[in-house]
Design an enzyme around this catalytic site. Structure first.
Site, mmCIF file in Angstrom:
data_model
loop_
_atom_site.group_PDB
_atom_site.id
_atom_site.type_symbol
_atom_site.label_atom_id
_atom_site.label_comp_id
_atom_site.label_asym_id
_atom_site.label_seq_id
_atom_site.Cartn_x
_atom_site.Cartn_y
_atom_site.Cartn_z
ATOM 1 N N ARG A 32 0.827 -1.226 0.000
ATOM 2 C CA ARG A 32 0.000 0.000 0.000
ATOM 3 C C ARG A 32 0.859 1.273 0.000
ATOM 4 O O ARG A 32 0.644 2.196 -0.785
ATOM 5 C CB ARG A 32 -0.890 0.015 1.246
ATOM 6 N N ARG B 59 11.311 0.059 8.492
ATOM 7 C CA ARG B 59 11.886 -0.357 9.765
ATOM 8 C C ARG B 59 13.405 -0.288 9.680
ATOM 9 O O ARG B 59 13.988 -0.716 8.678
ATOM 10 C CB ARG B 59 11.459 -1.790 10.118
ATOM 11 N N GLU C 247 16.694 1.740 17.191
ATOM 12 C CA GLU C 247 15.881 2.895 17.591
ATOM 13 C C GLU C 247 15.641 2.940 19.103
ATOM 14 O O GLU C 247 15.366 1.878 19.688
ATOM 15 C CB GLU C 247 14.534 2.717 16.865
ATOM 16 N N HIS D 145 10.948 8.806 13.690
ATOM 17 C CA HIS D 145 9.839 7.866 13.455
ATOM 18 C C HIS D 145 8.485 8.563 13.515
ATOM 19 O O HIS D 145 7.575 8.173 14.261
ATOM 20 C CB HIS D 145 9.884 6.709 14.471
HETATM 21 C C1 8YV Z 1 3.634 4.160 14.028
HETATM 22 C C2 8YV Z 1 4.655 2.727 12.276
HETATM 23 O O1 8YV Z 1 3.548 5.468 14.276
HETATM 24 O O2 8YV Z 1 2.517 1.996 11.833
HETATM 25 C C3 8YV Z 1 3.696 1.693 11.900
HETATM 26 O O3 8YV Z 1 4.115 0.545 11.671
HETATM 27 O O4 8YV Z 1 5.802 2.495 12.283
HETATM 28 C C4 8YV Z 1 4.177 4.034 12.655
HETATM 29 O O5 8YV Z 1 3.138 4.417 11.851
HETATM 30 C C5 8YV Z 1 4.378 3.578 15.125
HETATM 31 O O6 8YV Z 1 4.516 2.297 14.871
HETATM 32 C C6 8YV Z 1 3.664 3.758 16.461
HETATM 33 O O7 8YV Z 1 3.371 2.591 17.103
#
Ligand code: 8YV
Length: 328
Positions: free
Chosen positions: A156, A238, A267, A285
């Site tokens: 997506r 990631r 991170e 992030h």
């Molecule tokens: C989030 C992200 O903000 O959705 C995901 O996988 O990495 C980010 O959009 C983050 O994971 C908060 O939990």
């Protein structure tokens, strides 16, 4: 009340109020990540967790959580969860797909443009008082329009980034081990290629894959060695998909020109030498971090808790087998 839920980090008051109409709600009062012990103690009392990617949902925690039926991850990614261990216990895991797609794609573009046109460097230059006159060769960057964008991962978010590239007249290459539905590519001048072709031909490379065993350190020294010297790398997926120390080497040696990073291998810690570099844009992030999108993500996580603890299959279930196991 339909059970007890624990919210692992302070979220939006509206969503807490929404959940309190169905559940006994408790949560982490502090705006910081809970320690594993604190998380375990909280989960031990909960029927449901509203968790973040910073919460490790592993065997230990699940063993210590006899009541736990569902973990609603406030994220589309769920590499913080041991899915097999959860499924083995019939614990439902949900995520927040779709609602963050465009917001994250916008931010990938923000990083791409900031890195290519040296926006952050230029901002620092002006703030430092060194801007004393226009210069013909001052802070020259890389063109974006009519160049080649390589997308590692065409799900997506990758597709949304590709749609935006159309406006820049760019050629689009993508690599995805999974077949991409034709309708998703409709109107996109996108070509499926191998990773090696993508590395060799792309002026910009943006990463949009989940963190799984096969994508860990997908981008390493060998990959950087195959990229163009003026390539700009963007990562909003990631951190561990990229070998970050190899990236530091590639940026220092100008094996590639620049990078825009929103995620990091360890991170929130950065690889040694990364933050000293000028040719990298660093953000914490925040790719899905718009008011509207984070609220929607939070509501989605809450809705999944309501459905799951109401005995109905939650809409964004990640581990279907757990649902089947619960019904046995
Ligand atoms: C989030 C992200 O903000 O959705 C995901 O996988 O990495 C980010 O959009 C983050 O994971 C908060 O939990």
């Amino acid at each position: 009340m339909n059970g007890k839920i624990f919210i692992t980090r302070r979220i939006f008051d509206e969503i807490v109020t929404f959940l309190e109409s169905t559940f006994e709600v408790s949560g982490n009062p502090a705006d910081r990540v809970l320690t594993p012990d604190e998380l375990r103690a909280a989960a031990a009392e909960a029927d449901g967790l509203l968790a973040l990617l910073t919460d490790r949902i592993d065997q230990d925690l699940l063993d210590a959580s006899p009541r736990l039926k569902v973990v609603a991850n406030f994220a589309v990614g769920y590499n913080n969860v041991d899915i097999d261990a959860a499924t083995a216990r019939g614990v439902l895991i949900t995520n927040t797909p779709g609602v963050l797609t465009d917001t994250t794609a916008d931010f990938a573009w923000a990083l791409l443009m900031a890195a290519a046109r040296r926006v952050v460097e230029a901002d620092r230059f002006v703030r430092s008082g060194r801007f004393d006159a226009w210069g013909p060769r001052m802070l020259l960057g890389h063109d974006i329009h009519h160049r080649t964008l390589g997308l590692v991962g065409m799900g997506r978010i990758g597709q949304a980034v590709a749609r935006r590239a159309g406006g820049f007249g760019m050629k689009i290459l993508y690599y995805d081990p999974h077949p991409v539905p034709a309708e998703a590519l409709a109107g996109l001048d996108a070509r499926s290629v191998t990773l090696d072709v993508l590395y060799a031909e792309s002026d910009f490379i943006s990463i949009h894959v989940p963190l799984v065993e096969d994508t860990h350190h997908l981008i390493d020294d060998a990959a950087f060695g195959k990229m163009k010297s003026d390539c700009v790398l963007v990562n909003t997926s990631r951190g561990p998909v990229v070998d970050e120390t190899a990236l530091v080497r590639a940026l220092e040696s100008r094996t590639i020109a620049a990078a825009g990073l929103d995620v990091y291998e360890h991170e929130p810690d950065l690889a040694p030498g990364l933050k000293a570099l000028d040719n990298v844009v660093l953000t914490p992030h925040i790719a899905s971090g718009s008011h509207a999108t984070r609220m929607r993500m939070c509501q989605m996580a809450a809705d999944n808790l309501v459905e799951a603890l109401g005995g109905r299959q939650p809409p964004n279930l990640v581990n279907r087998d757990a649902w089947d196991r619960r019904r046995q």
